[in-house]
Design an enzyme around this catalytic site. Structure first.
Site, PDB file in Angstrom:
ATOM      1  N   SER A  28      81.027  36.926  13.246  1.00  0.00           N
ATOM      2  CA  SER A  28      79.596  37.120  13.504  1.00  0.00           C
ATOM      3  C   SER A  28      79.169  36.473  14.818  1.00  0.00           C
ATOM      4  O   SER A  28      79.346  35.275  15.025  1.00  0.00           O
ATOM      5  CB  SER A  28      78.765  36.514  12.368  1.00  0.00           C
ATOM      6  OG  SER A  28      78.999  37.184  11.160  1.00  0.00           O
ATOM      7  N   HIS A  59      78.227  42.706  14.226  1.00  0.00           N
ATOM      8  CA  HIS A  59      79.569  43.280  14.114  1.00  0.00           C
ATOM      9  C   HIS A  59      79.504  44.735  14.597  1.00  0.00           C
ATOM     10  O   HIS A  59      78.980  45.608  13.901  1.00  0.00           O
ATOM     11  CB  HIS A  59      80.066  43.239  12.665  1.00  0.00           C
ATOM     12  CG  HIS A  59      80.303  41.858  12.153  1.00  0.00           C
ATOM     13  ND1 HIS A  59      81.572  41.325  12.004  1.00  0.00           N
ATOM     14  CD2 HIS A  59      79.453  40.880  11.773  1.00  0.00           C
ATOM     15  CE1 HIS A  59      81.476  40.092  11.536  1.00  0.00           C
ATOM     16  NE2 HIS A  59      80.199  39.801  11.387  1.00  0.00           N
ATOM     17  N   HIS A  81      83.648  42.573   5.167  1.00  0.00           N
ATOM     18  CA  HIS A  81      83.497  41.447   4.251  1.00  0.00           C
ATOM     19  C   HIS A  81      83.530  41.951   2.814  1.00  0.00           C
ATOM     20  O   HIS A  81      83.067  43.058   2.505  1.00  0.00           O
ATOM     21  CB  HIS A  81      82.166  40.721   4.481  1.00  0.00           C
ATOM     22  CG  HIS A  81      81.961  40.241   5.877  1.00  0.00           C
ATOM     23  ND1 HIS A  81      81.538  41.077   6.882  1.00  0.00           N
ATOM     24  CD2 HIS A  81      82.115  39.015   6.429  1.00  0.00           C
ATOM     25  CE1 HIS A  81      81.447  40.379   8.009  1.00  0.00           C
ATOM     26  NE2 HIS A  81      81.786  39.135   7.761  1.00  0.00           N
ATOM     27  N   TYR A  83      81.646  40.940   0.453  1.00  0.00           N
ATOM     28  CA  TYR A  83      80.281  41.083  -0.062  1.00  0.00           C
ATOM     29  C   TYR A  83      79.630  42.409   0.310  1.00  0.00           C
ATOM     30  O   TYR A  83      78.601  42.786  -0.252  1.00  0.00           O
ATOM     31  CB  TYR A  83      79.390  39.914   0.376  1.00  0.00           C
ATOM     32  CG  TYR A  83      79.163  39.781   1.861  1.00  0.00           C
ATOM     33  CD1 TYR A  83      78.350  40.660   2.563  1.00  0.00           C
ATOM     34  CD2 TYR A  83      79.748  38.742   2.567  1.00  0.00           C
ATOM     35  CE1 TYR A  83      78.139  40.523   3.926  1.00  0.00           C
ATOM     36  CE2 TYR A  83      79.540  38.598   3.926  1.00  0.00           C
ATOM     37  CZ  TYR A  83      78.729  39.491   4.605  1.00  0.00           C
ATOM     38  OH  TYR A  83      78.534  39.349   5.956  1.00  0.00           O
ATOM     39  N   GLU A  84      80.222  43.135   1.264  1.00  0.00           N
ATOM     40  CA  GLU A  84      79.669  44.447   1.618  1.00  0.00           C
ATOM     41  C   GLU A  84      79.991  45.502   0.557  1.00  0.00           C
ATOM     42  O   GLU A  84      79.493  46.629   0.635  1.00  0.00           O
ATOM     43  CB  GLU A  84      80.209  44.897   2.973  1.00  0.00           C
ATOM     44  CG  GLU A  84      79.725  44.059   4.140  1.00  0.00           C
ATOM     45  CD  GLU A  84      80.353  44.470   5.455  1.00  0.00           C
ATOM     46  OE1 GLU A  84      79.862  45.443   6.062  1.00  0.00           O
ATOM     47  OE2 GLU A  84      81.335  43.835   5.877  1.00  0.00           O
ATOM     48  N   ALA A 111      82.129  32.634  12.015  1.00  0.00           N
ATOM     49  CA  ALA A 111      81.000  31.706  12.003  1.00  0.00           C
ATOM     50  C   ALA A 111      80.986  31.050  10.628  1.00  0.00           C
ATOM     51  O   ALA A 111      81.178  31.717   9.611  1.00  0.00           O
ATOM     52  CB  ALA A 111      79.701  32.458  12.249  1.00  0.00           C
ATOM     53  N   MET A 209      82.379  33.277   4.541  1.00  0.00           N
ATOM     54  CA  MET A 209      82.518  34.412   3.622  1.00  0.00           C
ATOM     55  C   MET A 209      83.564  35.423   4.100  1.00  0.00           C
ATOM     56  O   MET A 209      83.488  36.600   3.762  1.00  0.00           O
ATOM     57  CB  MET A 209      81.167  35.112   3.468  1.00  0.00           C
ATOM     58  CG  MET A 209      80.028  34.192   3.083  1.00  0.00           C
ATOM     59  SD  MET A 209      78.410  35.017   3.223  1.00  0.00           S
ATOM     60  CE  MET A 209      77.310  33.599   3.037  1.00  0.00           C
ATOM     61  N   SER A 210      84.534  34.952   4.882  1.00  0.00           N
ATOM     62  CA  SER A 210      85.525  35.880   5.447  1.00  0.00           C
ATOM     63  C   SER A 210      86.853  35.171   5.641  1.00  0.00           C
ATOM     64  O   SER A 210      87.153  34.180   4.977  1.00  0.00           O
ATOM     65  CB  SER A 210      85.011  36.418   6.799  1.00  0.00           C
ATOM     66  OG  SER A 210      84.943  35.374   7.758  1.00  0.00           O
ATOM     67  N   ASN A 233      75.805  26.099  11.532  1.00  0.00           N
ATOM     68  CA  ASN A 233      74.720  25.429  10.813  1.00  0.00           C
ATOM     69  C   ASN A 233      75.309  24.346   9.925  1.00  0.00           C
ATOM     70  O   ASN A 233      76.497  24.377   9.595  1.00  0.00           O
ATOM     71  CB  ASN A 233      73.932  26.431   9.945  1.00  0.00           C
ATOM     72  CG  ASN A 233      74.831  27.178   8.970  1.00  0.00           C
ATOM     73  OD1 ASN A 233      75.399  28.219   9.308  1.00  0.00           O
ATOM     74  ND2 ASN A 233      74.991  26.642   7.770  1.00  0.00           N
ATOM     75  N   HIS A 245      70.833  34.127   8.764  1.00  0.00           N
ATOM     76  CA  HIS A 245      71.827  34.777   9.622  1.00  0.00           C
ATOM     77  C   HIS A 245      71.370  34.758  11.074  1.00  0.00           C
ATOM     78  O   HIS A 245      72.195  34.710  11.994  1.00  0.00           O
ATOM     79  CB  HIS A 245      72.066  36.221   9.151  1.00  0.00           C
ATOM     80  CG  HIS A 245      73.219  36.885   9.840  1.00  0.00           C
ATOM     81  ND1 HIS A 245      74.520  36.444   9.720  1.00  0.00           N
ATOM     82  CD2 HIS A 245      73.270  37.952  10.688  1.00  0.00           C
ATOM     83  CE1 HIS A 245      75.320  37.218  10.438  1.00  0.00           C
ATOM     84  NE2 HIS A 245      74.592  38.127  11.033  1.00  0.00           N
TER      85      HIS A 245
END
Length: 271
Positions: A28, A59, A81, A83-84, A111, A209-210, A233, A245
């Site tokens: 990201s 992306h 990802h 989650y997609e 990220a 998350m990746s 963050n 995000h």
């Protein structure tokens, strides 16, 4: 699966003007690196069989093939990802295709949220290990022995020589770099403060998350792997502020010059 990999790889090879041995997965806000490639060709994911559409802001969803510091590379400008809604075989299909076209080294970037209390937004972290808490694995199901062993070794998922090269490249540009363990969660929500405390207790330094599915498949395919996290963050509960995000994109924009210099230096050392 194998026929899809071969078909997609064949299409990519027809368009290639160089023969890359290094693959880059750009997370990201980090796709800017692909714009640094010279003599480049662009191959949208949707033009390749089996490749779904990338749906996340930041992306672009394409392969970019060209030269970085004179070294032939293939870059994923954006990734998939879990989650997609895609299964992990879809998420990791690009790694299989890059292996098929001839890469031997994979540099994975992302990220991530800082869990280690000494980390601050804008830090770059070399990943020296990971913890998979996705609740799934891209190697579930029948194993194709032509792609890799049924039970791949994961004692050194991130190659020690590449880690050392990354440290040297950081030192060359005067960059203070972190090192630690990446903790993978399925998302798409950010973690709760209690979850961040748990992750720290379990040994995680950064959370995202990746990355882990791609690294598992890369090890299955016997690729040498380097992982770099951009700490965008502080994890939930560390600071009294909400996570977004947009903040991720803003921080990656701020550190993009350092990130580009670092990856260029790494590629030059290992190319």
């Amino acid at each position: 699966m194998l026929s899809t990999i071969n078909e997609a790889a064949s299409i990519v090879q027809e368009k290639m003007t160089v023969n890359p041995k290094i693959g880059l997965i750009l997370g990201s806000g980090l796709g800017i690196l692909a714009d640094e490639l010279t003599e480049s060709v662009h191959i949208p994911y949707e033009s390749l069989p089996g490749f779904p559409t990338s749906t996340v802001k930041g992306h672009k969803g394409q392969f970019v093939i060209g030269k970085l510091e004179g070294i032939p590379v293939i870059a994923m400008q954006g990734r998939y990802h879990y989650y997609e809604g895609y299964d992990l075989k879809q998420v990791t299909l690009p790694v299989r295709v890059m292996k098929e076209i001839g890469i031997t080294t994979l540099i994975v970037t992302n990220a991530a949220g800082g869990v280690n209390l000494s980390f601050k937004p804008g830090d770059l972290m070399i990943i020296n290990d990971h913890i998979n808490m996705l609740g799934n694995n891209p190697l579930f199901g029948p194993n194709d022995d032509t792609l890799g062993d049924r039970f791949p070794d994961m004692s050194k998922p991130y190659h020690p020589a590449l880690i050392e090269a990354a440290k040297q490249a950081a030192n060359d540009i005067g960059l203070s770099i972190q090192e630690g363990v990446y903790f993978a969660t399925p998302g798409p929500n950010y973690e709760t403060p209690a979850e961040v405390r748990m992750i720290r207790t379990l040994g995680g330094d950064a959370v995202g998350m990746s990355t882990v599915p791609e690294v598992i498949v890369a090890n299955h395919a016997k690729l040498s792997v380097l992982g770099i996290s951009c700490i965008t963050n502080a994890g939930s509960g560390i600071l009294d502020q909400p996570l977004s995000h947009q903040e991720v994109i803003e921080i990656t924009e701020q550190i993009k010059d350092q990130f580009v210099k670092l990856i260029k230096g790494i590629v030059k050392k290992i190319g």
